[in-house]
Design an enzyme around this catalytic site. Structure first.
Site, PDB file in Angstrom:
ATOM      1  N   CYS A  60       0.833  -1.199   0.000  1.00 37.07           N
ATOM      2  CA  CYS A  60       0.000   0.000   0.000  1.00 37.07           C
ATOM      3  C   CYS A  60       0.876   1.261   0.000  1.00 37.07           C
ATOM      4  O   CYS A  60       0.828   2.058  -0.931  1.00 37.07           O
ATOM      5  CB  CYS A  60      -0.907  -0.033   1.227  1.00 37.07           C
ATOM      6  SG  CYS A  60      -1.818   1.491   1.453  1.00 37.07           S
ATOM      7  N   GLU A  90      -4.327  -6.542  -2.055  1.00 37.14           N
ATOM      8  CA  GLU A  90      -4.470  -5.214  -2.688  1.00 37.14           C
ATOM      9  C   GLU A  90      -5.081  -5.363  -4.085  1.00 37.14           C
ATOM     10  O   GLU A  90      -5.911  -4.547  -4.493  1.00 37.14           O
ATOM     11  CB  GLU A  90      -3.097  -4.533  -2.787  1.00 37.14           C
ATOM     12  CG  GLU A  90      -2.649  -3.840  -1.522  1.00 37.14           C
ATOM     13  CD  GLU A  90      -3.266  -2.447  -1.353  1.00 37.14           C
ATOM     14  OE1 GLU A  90      -4.378  -2.215  -1.849  1.00 37.14           O
ATOM     15  OE2 GLU A  90      -2.615  -1.606  -0.727  1.00 37.14           O
TER      16      GLU A  90
END
Lengths: 231, 231, 231, 231
Positions: A144, A218
Site C-alpha cells: 500500500c 491489494e
C-alpha cells in the site's frame, strides 16, 4: 530504483520483496482497475465505490500506525509512528473533500459497509502487526504505502502530467507528487532499517510470502472496485 | 431455542443478536452452499475447496482461542480457553482425516493459499479480539461456533439421519451430533456470562453490528466454496 | 468534586472508584513523598531520582495512548488518543528541559535504568489495556492522569501559589494549573463515557480492584523516589 | 553447558545472553534467597510468602504461553505453545498441593495480593511479547524457565540429593529433576531456533538488555520473598 538499499546485490529490501513475489506484485500494480484509471476509462461508479472503501481503509490504516507506535521501544520510534497516524488522519480529511467533489458526503462514507476486500487486507495487516514484529507490520503495509507511489509514478505521464480533462488527474497527481514520493522513499528506508535488525536469510522467505499475500489482497481491493462499479 | 438465556424477554444474547441482524444471519445459514450441502447436490469440487480453506481457517481459529486465554484474568478462564485451543487442534486432525477421504493430503492442505474470504473472516475475528474485549471476540466467533450447530441441526433430517448414501452425511452428522451441539450450548451460555459483565444497552447496537458483519463474512466463505467449485 | 459525573448518586465513575478503593487511594495521594514535596522538604536527590524515572515512565505512557488509538474503532476515538500521544511526546520535551534545570542531561535520562516500580506500574497499565478493553486501560491510567491533577490542586496553596522560593513550585504549578486541570477533567468525562458503554454493576468490582492496584503501584513509585533519594 | 548451542563460538543463545549480562544474572541465581534456600536456612515465612506470589506468577505465566500460541503462525508452533499453557495449568495444581503442605489453602492463594515484584516481572514479560516477537517473549521468559533449572541443579547436592530433613528438599528436587531439566533444555533449543530466524548481530544487544532486565526483575522477586519473610 535500487540505489536506496542497504541489502545485498545493491537491492533494498523492498526491491528484493517485489522480485521474490513478482507475479503477485504485477497482479496488483498492473490490475485492470489501475490501467483503466490511467487511461481515464475507469467507470465513475467503480472509482466512487473505491473511494468509499478507501475511506474505510484509512481508518484501519491509522490503527495500524498506532499499533506501530504501541510496539515501539524508543521515543523516536514512537514519534515517527505517531506522525504517521497524524498524517493519515489528515489524509482522511483530504479524502472526505475529494469524495465530496464526487458527490459523496461524509454521511455517505460513515454509513457505508466495509466490503470483504477491505476487511481482508486491513485486518490482515493489523494481524501481521499484532502477531509479529514491526518488520512484519511494515512488510504487510509496503504494497500500500510504497506501491501507491509506484502506481502514481507509472500513471503520471498520462494522468497528472497529461491532459487537463483527465477524470482522475487529481488522484494520480496526489500519488505521483513529490510529497507522496518522499513518504514512500522514507518507508523504503525504514524497511531496510528494520530488516537490518531482525531479518535473517531464513526469515526472508516468510516475509516474501507475507508480502505476496498482501499484494494479492491489494489486487482484490482493485477488483472489488471494478465489481461494485459494474453492479 | 430461547430457554437457555438469561437476558431480557427470556432471550439469551445469541438469540437477541440473531434477531437484530436477521438478514445477515439468513444470508449465512440459508446460503446456497448450505442448501446444496443439505440436498446432497453441492458439487464435490465446491466441497473440496471448502474443506481446504476450512483447514486454514482452523489454524486462525486456534489462534483466536489462544488470544482468549491470553486475555483472561483467572485460572479458570485461562483453562476454558486453553481447552478450546486443544479441542481445535484435535479437530484439525479429524479434519485432515476427513480431507484424506476426499483425496486431499496434508501436503495439499499445507500448500494451499488462503482465499480472500478466509483471510477476511479469520483476521476480522482476531482483530475484534485484539482491539476489544472477550465479549467482542466471542461475538465475532458466534456465527461460526454456534451457527454451525444450527446449520447441522437444520440439515440433519436430510443428512445425518437421512439416506446412507448422502455424500455429506458425515459432515452434517458431525455438527448435528450431541457432542457439537453441547459445545455450542456452552458457547451460548458463555456469551451470556460475558454480556452480564460488560454489555449495556448502549453497547448492544455495536455488538449487533459486529455480529452482522461476522455473519456476512461467513456467508462470503460459503460463496467462496461455490465460486472455487465452479472454476 | 462529584459534579462532573453522570453516574448514580450524582457521582462520576472516578469518584466511585476512589471511594471504593479509598485506602489504596490515600496511600498514593497522601504519600510521604507528596507531603514532603508540598512542604518543600523533599530531598533534592529524591526529586531528581523521581524525575529520571518519570521520564522513562512517559515513554511507556505514550505507548499506552498509542494502544488506545489502536484499540479504537472510530476516526474520532483514534484522533483523541493520537492527540494524547502527541501531548505526551510534547510533555517529554518539557520534562527534558525541567530535568536540565536540575542538572540532568538527556544523556543521563537515556542511560538510566528503569526501576522496578517504573516497570511495575507502566507494564501493568499496558497489560490492562492489551488484555482488556479501553475502560480497563483508562481505569488503570486514571490514578496517574487524574490523580496528578488532584495532587497538584492539593499542594497549590503551599506550592504554586505559595512562596517564590519553594523548590518544587514549578512542578506543583504544572499540575495545579488550568491546562492540566482541564486535561484531567476531560479524562474523567471520558471514563464516564466508556463506563456508560461497557460497565455493569457486576463489572464495577473488577474495575475497582484494578484501580486500587494501580493506585498502590503509584504509591510504590513515590516510595521508590524516597528510597533512591536516601541511598 | 554450551554443547546444545547452534550459535557462534559453539555457544547457544542462552549462554551468550548470560555472558553478556553476567552481573545481572549472578544477582539472580546467587541471590541470598537462593543461598539460604540451598542451605536450608531460609526463614519459613519467606518461603511461604514466595510460594503465594509464585502462584500468582503462574497465572500470568500461563497467559504468556497463550500469547505465544496467539502469535504463532503454524499449527506446530500453536501446539507447542498450547502444551506449554497446559503444563503450567497442571503445575499450578501441583503448586496448590505444595502450598497446602505449607499451610496455605487455595482460598489463601486466591485472596492474596500481587506484590510489586510479581507485577513487575510478569507484566514486563507479557509486554515484551505483545510489543515484540516470539524471540523477545522467550528471551524475557528465559531467566525463569531456564534459570530455575540452573538453580535447581546448583542446589541439588545440598538439597534434593542431601539430607532427608532438608526443609526445601521437595522444591529443589522438582527443579533439579530430569523432568524439569528436560523442559529447560527444550526451551534453550527453542531460543536457538527463534534466534536463527530473527536475530542479527545488531539485535543481540537489545535482547541482552531485555534479558538483563528480566534477570534483575527475577532477583527482585527473590528479594521480595526475603522482605516479606522479615516483616
Amino acid at each position: 530504483m535500487s540505489d536506496t538499499g542497504a541489502g545485498r546485490n545493491g537491492m533494498d529490501v523492498f526491491t528484493r520483496l517485489k522480485a521474490s513475489a513478482l507475479a503477485d506484485w504485477q497482479s496488483y500494480v498492473d490490475h485492470d482497475f489501475v490501467r483503466q484509471l490511467g487511461a481515464g476509462t475507469l467507470p465513475e461508479a467503480a472509482f466512487r465505490a473505491y473511494l468509499v472503501q478507501d475511506y474505510l481503509f484509512l481508518i484501519q490504516f491509522a490503527r495500524a500506525y498506532a499499533l506501530a507506535a504501541y510496539k515501539s521501544r524508543t521515543l523516536n520510534d514512537i514519534r515517527i509512528a505517531q506522525e504517521g497516524v497524524a498524517a493519515i488522519l489528515a489524509e482522511t480529511e483530504l479524502h472526505v473533500r475529494l469524495c465530496a467533489r464526487w458527490g459523496l458526503s461524509r454521511a455517505d462514507l460513515d454509513a457505508a459497509r466495509e466490503e470483504q476486500a477491505t476487511v481482508a487486507y486491513t485486518r490482515f495487516v493489523l494481524d501481521c502487526g499484532a502477531a509479529g514484529d514491526l518488520l512484519d507490520l511494515h512488510t504487510a503495509l509496503a504494497p500500500c504505502v510504497i506501491g501507491y507511489a509506484e502506481i502514481g509514478r507509472a500513471l503520471a505521464p498520462d494522468g497528472a502530467d497529461g491532459p487537463n480533462d483527465h477524470p482522475y488527474r487529481e488522484w494520480i497527481g496526489e500519488y505521483a507528487g513529490a510529497g507522496y514520493q518522499s513518504v514512500a522513499a522514507t518507508a523504503r528506508r525504514h524497511l531496510d532499517d528494520l530488516a537490518a535488525r531482525t531479518m535473517t536469510d531464513r526469515r526472508f522467505a516468510e516475509l516474501s510470502a507475507l508480502f505476496g499475500q498482501a499484494a494479492r489482497l491489494e489486487a482484490d481491493f482493485w477488483q472489488m472496485g471494478l465489481d461494485l462499479g459494474a453492479r
